[in-house]
Write a protein that holds these residues in place. Structure first.
Motif, PDB file in Angstrom:
ATOM      1  N   LEU A 200     -36.848  -1.196 -19.673  1.00 49.63           N
ATOM      2  CA  LEU A 200     -35.541  -1.496 -20.265  1.00 49.63           C
ATOM      3  C   LEU A 200     -34.419  -1.515 -19.234  1.00 49.63           C
ATOM      4  O   LEU A 200     -33.258  -1.716 -19.596  1.00 49.63           O
ATOM      5  CB  LEU A 200     -35.226  -0.464 -21.361  1.00 49.63           C
ATOM      6  CG  LEU A 200     -36.118  -0.537 -22.601  1.00 49.63           C
ATOM      7  CD1 LEU A 200     -35.881   0.664 -23.499  1.00 49.63           C
ATOM      8  CD2 LEU A 200     -35.861  -1.819 -23.378  1.00 49.63           C
ATOM      9  N   ALA A 201     -34.740  -1.307 -17.977  1.00 51.31           N
ATOM     10  CA  ALA A 201     -33.721  -1.173 -16.938  1.00 51.31           C
ATOM     11  C   ALA A 201     -32.863  -2.427 -16.816  1.00 51.31           C
ATOM     12  O   ALA A 201     -31.630  -2.351 -16.706  1.00 51.31           O
ATOM     13  CB  ALA A 201     -34.369  -0.848 -15.600  1.00 51.31           C
ATOM     14  N   ASP A 202     -33.488  -3.609 -16.833  1.00 51.53           N
ATOM     15  CA  ASP A 202     -32.728  -4.848 -16.683  1.00 51.53           C
ATOM     16  C   ASP A 202     -31.782  -5.069 -17.858  1.00 51.53           C
ATOM     17  O   ASP A 202     -30.627  -5.479 -17.666  1.00 51.53           O
ATOM     18  CB  ASP A 202     -33.672  -6.044 -16.541  1.00 51.53           C
ATOM     19  CG  ASP A 202     -34.409  -6.057 -15.206  1.00 51.53           C
ATOM     20  OD1 ASP A 202     -33.968  -5.336 -14.281  1.00 51.53           O
ATOM     21  OD2 ASP A 202     -35.419  -6.774 -15.095  1.00 51.53           O
ATOM     22  N   ARG A 203     -32.257  -4.797 -19.055  1.00 57.04           N
ATOM     23  CA  ARG A 203     -31.395  -4.962 -20.233  1.00 57.04           C
ATOM     24  C   ARG A 203     -30.214  -3.995 -20.173  1.00 57.04           C
ATOM     25  O   ARG A 203     -29.076  -4.353 -20.480  1.00 57.04           O
ATOM     26  CB  ARG A 203     -32.197  -4.735 -21.520  1.00 57.04           C
ATOM     27  CG  ARG A 203     -33.208  -5.812 -21.815  1.00 57.04           C
ATOM     28  CD  ARG A 203     -33.947  -5.556 -23.127  1.00 57.04           C
ATOM     29  NE  ARG A 203     -34.924  -6.590 -23.411  1.00 57.04           N
ATOM     30  CZ  ARG A 203     -34.662  -7.738 -24.025  1.00 57.04           C
ATOM     31  NH1 ARG A 203     -33.423  -7.982 -24.437  1.00 57.04           N
ATOM     32  NH2 ARG A 203     -35.613  -8.625 -24.237  1.00 57.04           N
ATOM     33  N   ALA A 204     -30.488  -2.751 -19.782  1.00 55.12           N
ATOM     34  CA  ALA A 204     -29.410  -1.758 -19.670  1.00 55.12           C
ATOM     35  C   ALA A 204     -28.401  -2.187 -18.613  1.00 55.12           C
ATOM     36  O   ALA A 204     -27.179  -2.060 -18.815  1.00 55.12           O
ATOM     37  CB  ALA A 204     -29.997  -0.391 -19.323  1.00 55.12           C
TER      38      ALA A 204
ATOM     39  N   ALA B 284     -31.522   5.048 -26.305  1.00 50.74           N
ATOM     40  CA  ALA B 284     -31.094   3.747 -25.797  1.00 50.74           C
ATOM     41  C   ALA B 284     -29.688   3.836 -25.216  1.00 50.74           C
ATOM     42  O   ALA B 284     -29.393   3.247 -24.165  1.00 50.74           O
ATOM     43  CB  ALA B 284     -31.152   2.712 -26.924  1.00 50.74           C
ATOM     44  N   SER B 285     -28.805   4.586 -25.877  1.00 50.61           N
ATOM     45  CA  SER B 285     -27.446   4.774 -25.358  1.00 50.61           C
ATOM     46  C   SER B 285     -27.467   5.528 -24.036  1.00 50.61           C
ATOM     47  O   SER B 285     -26.644   5.275 -23.141  1.00 50.61           O
ATOM     48  CB  SER B 285     -26.590   5.538 -26.378  1.00 50.61           C
ATOM     49  OG  SER B 285     -26.381   4.762 -27.537  1.00 50.61           O
ATOM     50  N   TYR B 286     -28.416   6.450 -23.902  1.00 53.19           N
ATOM     51  CA  TYR B 286     -28.558   7.190 -22.647  1.00 53.19           C
ATOM     52  C   TYR B 286     -28.940   6.249 -21.505  1.00 53.19           C
ATOM     53  O   TYR B 286     -28.417   6.356 -20.386  1.00 53.19           O
ATOM     54  CB  TYR B 286     -29.608   8.287 -22.810  1.00 53.19           C
ATOM     55  CG  TYR B 286     -29.940   9.004 -21.521  1.00 53.19           C
ATOM     56  CD1 TYR B 286     -29.060   9.923 -20.959  1.00 53.19           C
ATOM     57  CD2 TYR B 286     -31.133   8.747 -20.849  1.00 53.19           C
ATOM     58  CE1 TYR B 286     -29.356  10.572 -19.769  1.00 53.19           C
ATOM     59  CE2 TYR B 286     -31.442   9.392 -19.668  1.00 53.19           C
ATOM     60  CZ  TYR B 286     -30.548  10.303 -19.126  1.00 53.19           C
ATOM     61  OH  TYR B 286     -30.838  10.931 -17.938  1.00 53.19           O
ATOM     62  N   LEU B 287     -29.845   5.307 -21.764  1.00 59.00           N
ATOM     63  CA  LEU B 287     -30.221   4.340 -20.743  1.00 59.00           C
ATOM     64  C   LEU B 287     -29.015   3.510 -20.322  1.00 59.00           C
ATOM     65  O   LEU B 287     -28.839   3.192 -19.143  1.00 59.00           O
ATOM     66  CB  LEU B 287     -31.335   3.421 -21.249  1.00 59.00           C
ATOM     67  CG  LEU B 287     -32.642   4.084 -21.684  1.00 59.00           C
ATOM     68  CD1 LEU B 287     -33.686   3.022 -22.022  1.00 59.00           C
ATOM     69  CD2 LEU B 287     -33.166   5.015 -20.605  1.00 59.00           C
ATOM     70  N   LEU B 288     -28.178   3.147 -21.304  1.00 58.87           N
ATOM     71  CA  LEU B 288     -26.948   2.425 -20.985  1.00 58.87           C
ATOM     72  C   LEU B 288     -26.029   3.285 -20.119  1.00 58.87           C
ATOM     73  O   LEU B 288     -25.440   2.804 -19.144  1.00 58.87           O
ATOM     74  CB  LEU B 288     -26.234   2.028 -22.279  1.00 58.87           C
ATOM     75  CG  LEU B 288     -24.863   1.367 -22.104  1.00 58.87           C
ATOM     76  CD1 LEU B 288     -25.002   0.000 -21.448  1.00 58.87           C
ATOM     77  CD2 LEU B 288     -24.155   1.246 -23.458  1.00 58.87           C
TER      78      LEU B 288
ATOM     79  N   ASN C 226     -26.166   6.001 -10.681  1.00 57.27           N
ATOM     80  CA  ASN C 226     -27.264   6.191 -11.636  1.00 57.27           C
ATOM     81  C   ASN C 226     -27.396   7.635 -12.098  1.00 57.27           C
ATOM     82  O   ASN C 226     -28.487   8.144 -12.291  1.00 57.27           O
ATOM     83  CB  ASN C 226     -28.595   5.718 -11.032  1.00 57.27           C
ATOM     84  CG  ASN C 226     -29.525   5.134 -12.097  1.00 57.27           C
ATOM     85  OD1 ASN C 226     -29.073   4.808 -13.178  1.00 57.27           O
ATOM     86  ND2 ASN C 226     -30.784   5.020 -11.777  1.00 57.27           N
ATOM     87  N   ASP C 227     -26.252   8.311 -12.283  1.00 56.27           N
ATOM     88  CA  ASP C 227     -26.288   9.695 -12.709  1.00 56.27           C
ATOM     89  C   ASP C 227     -26.141   9.759 -14.230  1.00 56.27           C
ATOM     90  O   ASP C 227     -26.849   9.087 -14.944  1.00 56.27           O
ATOM     91  CB  ASP C 227     -25.200  10.499 -11.983  1.00 56.27           C
ATOM     92  CG  ASP C 227     -25.533  11.992 -11.961  1.00 56.27           C
ATOM     93  OD1 ASP C 227     -24.763  12.743 -11.369  1.00 56.27           O
ATOM     94  OD2 ASP C 227     -26.560  12.404 -12.553  1.00 56.27           O
ATOM     95  N   ASN C 228     -25.200  10.583 -14.741  1.00 60.83           N
ATOM     96  CA  ASN C 228     -25.049  10.828 -16.183  1.00 60.83           C
ATOM     97  C   ASN C 228     -26.274  11.507 -16.769  1.00 60.83           C
ATOM     98  O   ASN C 228     -26.485  11.469 -17.982  1.00 60.83           O
ATOM     99  CB  ASN C 228     -24.770   9.518 -16.943  1.00 60.83           C
ATOM    100  CG  ASN C 228     -23.303   9.108 -16.884  1.00 60.83           C
ATOM    101  OD1 ASN C 228     -22.420   9.961 -16.755  1.00 60.83           O
ATOM    102  ND2 ASN C 228     -23.042   7.823 -16.978  1.00 60.83           N
TER     103      ASN C 228
ATOM    104  N   ALA D 186     -39.454  10.740 -20.680  1.00 56.52           N
ATOM    105  CA  ALA D 186     -38.732  10.562 -19.421  1.00 56.52           C
ATOM    106  C   ALA D 186     -37.327  11.149 -19.523  1.00 56.52           C
ATOM    107  O   ALA D 186     -36.794  11.705 -18.544  1.00 56.52           O
ATOM    108  CB  ALA D 186     -38.658   9.085 -19.062  1.00 56.52           C
ATOM    109  N   ILE D 187     -36.717  11.058 -20.703  1.00 55.68           N
ATOM    110  CA  ILE D 187     -35.370  11.602 -20.891  1.00 55.68           C
ATOM    111  C   ILE D 187     -35.416  13.124 -20.865  1.00 55.68           C
ATOM    112  O   ILE D 187     -34.524  13.776 -20.295  1.00 55.68           O
ATOM    113  CB  ILE D 187     -34.763  11.068 -22.203  1.00 55.68           C
ATOM    114  CG1 ILE D 187     -34.622   9.544 -22.126  1.00 55.68           C
ATOM    115  CG2 ILE D 187     -33.400  11.715 -22.479  1.00 55.68           C
ATOM    116  CD1 ILE D 187     -34.114   8.896 -23.401  1.00 55.68           C
TER     117      ILE D 187
END
Length: 468
Positions: free
Chosen positions: A7-11, A135-139, A147-149, A177-178
């Protein structure tokens, strides 16, 4: 590195578009997953210096999407809903009302938009492997140039647990992973512990009295029995006149209680698989105060559910954003009210029972149960005597004079047999002039009140075909 490479590219695409926005209208759902989604996204946008206004919706339908369009924001970020309404959203996009960014995990409608972050689009199960908050976390991770948060992983776990994604008590798939991110950031602890709700806040006897999954004869539902059981193990129940809680026990005392419960279960004939469910994986928010609702992911999610479902989403969001004073106290008062309402809702089901068809069972609460919590009551009712866990349960509640809110719940066993409530609820509701969707194990809809019986017939047929 993003925690979910697929999902990295979409994020990244969604994050790049948000950085170009002068201001963002954030629209989110009102359950625990929706509130944590909004909390994560709001924090990330604020850290990125992007002005944000937040609104919450109980259900995203044509009317609510039109009201969002009327807010006159060029950029609208949808979190924890939007995928299922992508056809309507795309229509507004084509008319230039706003440009949507949809960050969701529900089944997408048959439409497309450029900025769409949803695990289902990459073959990841949105019902059990990644929640809306995930999903919001990936965003959020993609919004930070370094690339923190990662500290926001704790809220993502609360959202996943609140969305019932802890399969067998443990988060799996992309959620895993989260969890690892959260532990690496020092905001989350994972451990094997007793799998009962209320470990942080409930007095020990109440913790065991209210335990019903599994039910332990002579302990569950029996306050005096729970006290006698604990005393028989030599557990001190009070210190300086205050009831002790699970978190107050030593590791040795906890092991004594668990072993005692297992022995009691075996002696009283509780099935082995249910005894095994006494122990599971717990998720603790390391930076929250011990003994509070916010320390445990499950209790935190319940607290959040008690806010927006009573028209106080602002309170739940404030707690997610770190308010540990006024907002937290208000949330606790709402939680007390929420528990009363759930108890009364369950009592309604006990007294009135459920109706059964060939493949589903249902009850119509009309205005006896709030439409914002009838789905929670339906899920809890699956454990009541007289309610069959071998078939889905559907609850109806009054939304308006002419409309009924529908909430359906299944079980993991039924899903493995082919149940997909998202598909069947959507099919049946659209057929009677309504709309709905959700996940395979839990879904909801709004239908015309006058067509309830037809909806049940169509739902029965759809589920019979799935389970066949």
């Amino acid at each position: 590195m993003a925690p979910v490479p697929k999902l990295a590219d979409r994020a990244a695409e969604c994050a790049d578009r948000l950085r170009r926005a002068e201001a963002v209208l954030l629209a989110s759902h009102i359950d625990a997953d929706g509130l944590t989604s909004a909390g994560i996204a709001t924090t990330a946008l604020e850290r990125a210096g992007i002005p944000t206004t937040t609104v919450f919706k109980n259900q995203l339908d044509d009317e609510e999407i039109a009201s969002i369009a009327a807010r006159d924001f060029q950029t609208v970020l949808f979190t924890d809903f939007g995928s299922g309404q992508l056809d309507v959203i795309a229509n507004h996009e084509q008319h230039g009302d706003f440009e949507p960014i949809v960050v969701d995990h529900h089944q997408p409608a048959d439409a497309e938009t450029r900025y769409h972050l949803n695990p289902l689009l990459e073959g990841i199960d949105g019902a059990s492997e990644l929640s809306g908050a995930g999903a919001s976390y990936l965003l959020a991770r993609a919004l930070e140039e370094d690339n923190d948060n990662r500290d926001l992983a704790a809220l993502a776990v609360v959202g996943a647990v609140g969305d019932m994604q802890a399969v067998g008590g443990e988060l799996v798939g992309a959620n895993r992973a989260i969890v690892e991110d959260g532990m690496g950031a020092g905001v989350l602890e994972e451990a094997t512990d007793i799998a009962l709700y209320g470990k942080q806040t409930r007095p020990l006897p109440k913790l065991l009295e209210y335990a019903d999954q599994p039910q332990i004869p002579g302990v569950s539902g029996d306050e005096a029995g729970a006290i006698d059981f604990l005393e028989s193990l030599g557990i001190d129940l009070e210190v300086d006149g205050e009831w002790r809680r699970w978190v107050d026990l030593s590791a040795e005392e906890r092991q004594t209680v668990v072993s005692g419960l297992v022995q009691r279960g075996v002696e009283r004939g509780v099935p082995a698989d249910r005894i095994d469910s006494l122990v599971g994986t717990s998720y603790t928010l390391s930076e929250e105060t011990q003994g509070t609702e916010l320390r445990d992911a499950s209790e935190f999610s319940t607290l959040l559910n008690a806010t927006a479902r009573y028209e106080r989403a602002d309170v739940g969001l404030a707690v997610c954003l770190g308010d540990r004073e006024e907002a937290l106290e208000r949330a606790r008062r709402l939680l007390a009210n929420h528990r009363r309402n759930l108890s009364e809702g369950l009592e309604y089901v006990r007294e009135n029972g459920v109706e059964s068809g060939e493949t589903v069972q249902w009850f119509d609460a009309d205005d006896a149960i709030r439409e914002t919590i009838v789905g929670i009551v339906a899920g809890m009712a699956l454990g009541l005597p007289g309610v069959d866990r071998e078939r889905p349960i559907v609850a109806f509640a009054r939304k308006s004079e002419d409309e009924r809110k529908v909430s359906a719940r299944g079980t993991a066993t039924l899903v493995r047999q082919g149940l997909d409530l998202s598909d069947s609820i959507h099919t049946a509701s659209v057929a009677v002039g309504g709309d709905g969707g959700g996940h395979d194990i839990a879904a909801g809809a709004t239908i015309p009140a006058a067509r309830r019986e037809e909806f049940i017939d169509r739902l029965e047929s759809a589920i019979a075909e799935q389970l066949a």
